[in-house]
Scaffold this active site. Structure first.
Site, PDB file in Angstrom:
ATOM      1  N   TYR A  18      -0.847  -0.604  10.501  1.00 29.57           N
ATOM      2  CA  TYR A  18      -1.239  -1.081   9.029  1.00 29.57           C
ATOM      3  C   TYR A  18       0.086  -0.498   8.093  1.00 29.57           C
ATOM      4  O   TYR A  18       0.612  -1.059   7.276  1.00 29.57           O
ATOM      5  CB  TYR A  18      -2.559  -0.733   8.843  1.00 29.57           C
ATOM      6  CG  TYR A  18      -2.891  -0.825   7.404  1.00 29.57           C
ATOM      7  CD1 TYR A  18      -3.321  -2.136   6.855  1.00 29.57           C
ATOM      8  CD2 TYR A  18      -2.657   0.212   6.204  1.00 29.57           C
ATOM      9  CE1 TYR A  18      -3.646  -2.282   5.654  1.00 29.57           C
ATOM     10  CE2 TYR A  18      -2.960  -0.097   5.141  1.00 29.57           C
ATOM     11  CZ  TYR A  18      -3.557  -1.454   4.704  1.00 29.57           C
ATOM     12  OH  TYR A  18      -3.857  -1.615   3.314  1.00 29.57           O
ATOM     13  N   SER A  54       0.842  -1.000  -0.160  1.00 29.38           N
ATOM     14  CA  SER A  54      -0.031  -0.097   0.030  1.00 29.38           C
ATOM     15  C   SER A  54       0.704   1.151   0.005  1.00 29.38           C
ATOM     16  O   SER A  54       1.978   1.126   0.525  1.00 29.38           O
ATOM     17  CB  SER A  54      -0.972  -0.030   1.296  1.00 29.38           C
ATOM     18  OG  SER A  54      -1.397   1.393   1.305  1.00 29.38           O
TER      19      SER A  54
END
Length: 263
Positions: free
Chosen positions: A158, A145
């Site tokens: 995350y 990501s």
């Protein structure tokens, strides 16, 4: 295999029951690639496996597993090391992470995020890589990501695990140069998936046109790993953003991260 856009006969996809994972499965099945689908939601996984088998006539195996559980992770590792049913493409797509201030989140959940987003890809890649190198052919696609490139308050663990996954992938790509094994980090920006739908991020200042579709991301990732690209950032706006972030001073990146996530 030469006439296929994806030069793989078999693939194992984690997090296959929704979002980017499902889009990857559909694209590969449409090209005749036999699949092993891994996810926690057993019923959804079996429905997808039946759907793809009916639509494309390919062999699709549903392998329900929670990759944060050591015993279930070992079952997937064992499937990857099965020499009688070799896997040519591993897609580490499974990922999760709670939104919120780190100090207010349950530590068990944050630890589970590390296990799923970082530890599981390491173990699964280590399981499949020796056979791929021996065959002189194969791929590993790690779905990371762009948050890993930008300070992301409210997504602390995350984002950190995605930064790890991107660097892990790029280092492996260098190590396996010339072996016939391609390792690619797929680094999307905001993507319409269950992850964002299930977390309350509040209002975002980013316009709707910046949101990527799961199929768009899947198509870019599969094309990149087949071509041997080390890193793939889908979408022109995010390609530009990634390039600019790489040369942005840390104080400015921190300010940008606070703006994007309204912290």
């Amino acid at each position: 295999m030469a006439d296929r856009p994806y030069p793989y006969r078999t693939a194992l996809i984690t997090g296959a029951s929704s979002g980017i994972g499902t889009a990857l499965a559909r694209r590969l099945a449409a090209q005749g690639v036999s699949l092993v689908l891994v996810a926690r939601r057993a019923e959804r996984l079996r429905e997808l496996a039946e759907e793809l088998h009916r639509a494309h006539g390919v062999e699709v195996e549903a392998l329900p597993a929670d990759l944060t559980d050591p015993e279930q992770l070992q079952r997937v590792e064992a499937r990857l090391t099965d020499s009688d049913r070799p896997i040519e493409l591993l897609v580490n797509n499974a990922g999760s992470g709670a939104a919120g201030v780190f100090g207010n989140l349950p530590v068990d959940g944050e630890e589970a995020t590390v296990r799923l987003n970082s530890q599981a890809p390491v173990r699964l890649t280590r399981a499949v890589l020796p056979r791929l190198r021996m065959a002189g052919h194969g791929g590993v696609l790690n779905v990371s990501s762009l948050t890993g490139q930008l300070p992301s308050p409210s997504l602390t663990t995350y984002a950190a695990t995605k930064a790890f996954l991107t660097h892990f992938s790029q280092n492996l790509a260098v190590e396996n140069r010339g072996t016939g094994v391609h390792v690619t980090a797929l680094v999307p920006g905001l993507t319409k998936t269950d992850y964002f739908a299930s977390n309350d991020f509040g209002p975002t200042p980013l316009p709707k046109f910046l949101w990527l579709g799961a199929d768009q991301v899947a198509a870019a990732g599969l094309k990149a790993v087949a071509a041997g690209s080390r890193r793939c950032v889908p979408g022109a706006p995010y390609k530009l953003a990634s390039a600019l972030l790489s040369c942005t001073p840390p104080p400015l990146k921190r300010a940008l991260g606070r703006y994007v996530w309204r912290r």
